[in-house]
Design a protein around this motif. Structure first.
Motif: not given
Length: 228
Positions: A45, A128, A152, A147
């Motif tokens: 990440c 987030r 997603r 993230e």
């Protein structure tokens, strides 16, 4: 908490699907947050955010921006933005450097339960939605927002959406079902709309049309719809 609940749950289910069996490590100084898999592959990440930690000794949560250890500003900036919103709206749990376990909903006693409410609040305030927490020694548990493109969500799937709503209303400590489902529909782009004076809520998107019915107490009674 209600605003965050269902979309957060969907992201965590998706994270479990992406990661499967794994190990994790974080280097706050590099900074690097890495997941490794039995195959030898890894997922790194590039963007992650340290929210805070729950320690059993003092029985409190400490926000990352208040931790005396000191961490790179880019790792604590998001937690700082949560503090700023807390100051604007007068939410003590978001502005106090340390929050006693007893001040949180249900007065949880174990660190792994303490990280939940504060992490959920951070999610809905920052947008987030994927979190990860783990033990970092001595029973202390640290919470992060992570993230990566793999995290997603895909486009809403009708069958999975029905299952998600059923699991959410039966397993999550929701206080306002109408608000929780409406907010989820809004954040997920499902065009939520109340009908019949709030007795039903419609959710719609390409290939998906659902109707959520509520009982006289405002609890979800039924979810039905058409697919395709």
């Amino acid at each position: 908490m209600d605003d965050a609940a269902i979309l957060s749950l969907e992201h965590q289910f998706h994270l479990q699907d992406v990661l499967g069996e794994h190990n994790w490590r974080v280097d706050m100084n590099a900074p690097v947050f890495e997941f490794t898999f039995p195959s030898g592959e890894s997922l790194v990440c590039e963007n992650f955010h340290f929210l805070g930690s729950a320690a059993p000794g003092p029985g409190s949560w400490m926000w990352s921006w208040a931790n005396p250890s000191g961490f790179p500003p880019e790792l604590t900036a998001l937690a700082g933005s949560v503090r700023d919103l807390g100051e604007r709206h007068g939410v003590a749990e978001l502005t106090s450097a340390e929050v006693p376990f007893t001040d949180l909903p249900g007065a949880p006693e174990s660190p792994h339960k303490v990280v939940g409410p504060l992490t959920e609040a951070a999610k809905v305030l920052t947008g987030r939605w994927t979190s990860y927490n783990g033990e970092v020694g001595g029973g202390t548990r640290a919470s992060f927002l992570v993230e990566h493109p793999s995290f997603r969500l895909p486009a809403p799937d009708p069958v999975q959406t029905v299952g998600l709503l059923q699991q959410a209303v039966s397993g999550l400590p929701l206080t306002d079902h109408r608000r929780a489902v409406y907010t989820y529909g809004h954040l997920r782009g499902l065009n939520p709309a109340f009908v019949d004076d709030g007795a039903r809520l419609t959710l719609s998107a390409e290939g998906l049309a659902l109707t959520v019915s509520f009982d006289e107490h405002g609890r979800v009674k039924n979810v039905e719809g058409s697919f395709g």
